[in-house]
Enzyme design. Structure first.
Site, PDB file in Angstrom:
ATOM      1  CG  HIS A 135      18.765   4.107 -25.108  1.00  0.00           C
ATOM      2  ND1 HIS A 135      19.987   4.714 -25.236  1.00  0.00           N
ATOM      3  CD2 HIS A 135      18.295   4.441 -23.884  1.00  0.00           C
ATOM      4  CE1 HIS A 135      20.244   5.404 -24.142  1.00  0.00           C
ATOM      5  NE2 HIS A 135      19.236   5.242 -23.296  1.00  0.00           N
ATOM      6  CG  ASP A 157      22.435   3.270 -21.069  1.00  0.00           C
ATOM      7  OD1 ASP A 157      22.994   4.002 -21.898  1.00  0.00           O
ATOM      8  OD2 ASP A 157      21.371   3.573 -20.502  1.00  0.00           O
ATOM      9  CG  ASP A 166      20.445   8.330 -22.760  1.00  0.00           C
ATOM     10  OD1 ASP A 166      19.471   9.018 -22.430  1.00  0.00           O
ATOM     11  OD2 ASP A 166      21.081   7.633 -21.954  1.00  0.00           O
TER      12      ASP A 166
END
Length: 343
Positions: free
Chosen positions: A178, A180, A292
């Protein structure tokens, strides 16, 4: 306003140059008088005074010419401003005379929708006993946020310890990425400080134990890491993919926002990632991984299905929706859009 500032700065600079020139000339005269005090006064009276007077006259002429230029520019700006105001008044009154540019009509605030272009908008959705229509679910959910339960804002779960058989409880832990591409740090900062270390450790740890697996979804980071590793490590990554220890999920360039993003952008970033995976790894993802995005769009599920995906996982929905799905045992479902035919 910007032109007025420029005129002021230009005039001040010119005045400063004049003062400095006069000061230098007087200083030069004083220096000559110091070297030859007996003849200094005569030289000043005979030659230097006339030269200084000529220079002052020339500076005055230049100042007058510059003042005239500045005045002309100022008048032009005022005339331009007045013409713009006149044009606005003409446009507002609707009277466009010959010689003015005809303005295009403004776009309507509400654009009518042709029923042929959006047939499902007026078509009643079908209902059946085995389907969950989220529009109906939203009508009776409180969307409250109680604090407590087995997870944050969850609910208490009880069970009878004697109802279990001798089968051991299976727990599935899914290590996954995960990362970003942009949030609190820049893309390069995240890569340098965290992402590259995660991927480097992945290669080492997965080879230590063949039972270990990981799922990666952000191709933008993976491609940057790939460009910075040697051929030996690339071969090791390909072996992990062949053994099923490393899975590339979704395969988009990023994990996109779905609530506000146009479907053109969703398709574009998906193509970017899939083309990279096909070129460098020969991989075509079959699983969507969206843990997310703050809000999910049925368009993304529709696009993934059209791209050949067989399943997807979502995570960030409201706790009230999660509790509703958990209590009705509908956490696994087929996501069908209103515009898709029943078959």
């Amino acid at each position: 306003m910007r032109l007025n500032r420029r005129f002021t700065v230009f005039g001040s600079a010119l005045f400063f140059v004049v003062i400095i020139s006069l000061y230098l000339m007087l200083d030069h005269l004083q220096l000559d008088n110091t070297k030859n005090p007996s003849s200094g006064m005569d030289q000043f009276q005979n030659g230097h005074l006339s030269i200084l007077q000529d220079k002052i006259d020339r500076l005055e002429r230049l100042l007058a010419e510059n003042n005239k230029i500045i005045t002309n520019i100022r008048d032009s700006v005022i005339n331009l401003r007045e013409s713009v105001k006149d044009g606005r008044r003409v446009a507002e009154s609707g009277n466009v005379s010959q010689g003015h540019v005809e303005l295009l009509p403004s776009a309507p605030l509400v654009i009518p929708i042709d029923p042929d272009d959006c047939q499902f908008s007026t078509r009643p959705y079908s209902k059946s006993a085995d389907r969950v229509q989220m529009l109906d679910v939203y009508d009776h959910l409180a969307f409250d946020n109680p604090d407590g339960g087995v997870w944050k804002q969850g609910f208490d779960i009880t069970y009878d310890e004697h109802e279990w058989d001798n089968e051991p409880l299976q727990v599935f832990v899914v290590p996954h990425s995960h990362n970003d591409p942009g949030w609190l740090k820049t893309f390069d900062d995240y890569f340098r400080d965290q992402t590259q270390h995660i991927l480097n450790n992945m290669v080492v740890k997965l080879h230590e134990d063949v039972r270990r697996k990981i799922l990666w979804s952000e191709v933008s980071y993976f491609s940057k890491w790939w460009d910075n590793i040697d051929h030996q490590k690339r071969d090791a990554v390909k072996k992990l993919i062949e053994r099923g220890q490393l899975e590339l999920a979704t395969g988009g360039w990023v994990m996109p926002d779905e609530a506000n993003t146009h479907y053109f952008a969703l398709i574009d970033q998906l193509l970017e990632g899939h083309q990279w995976l096909e070129k460098h790894l020969g991989v075509k993802p079959k699983t969507g991984w969206a843990v997310d995005p703050f809000g999910y769009s049925p368009t993304q599920a529709y696009l993934l299905k059209a791209a050949g995906f067989s399943n997807m996982l979502i995570q960030r929905v409201h706790y009230s929706v999660k509790k509703h799905f958990a209590s009705h045992k509908t956490l696994e479902f087929f996501w069908r859009q209103n515009w898709v035919n029943d078959h």
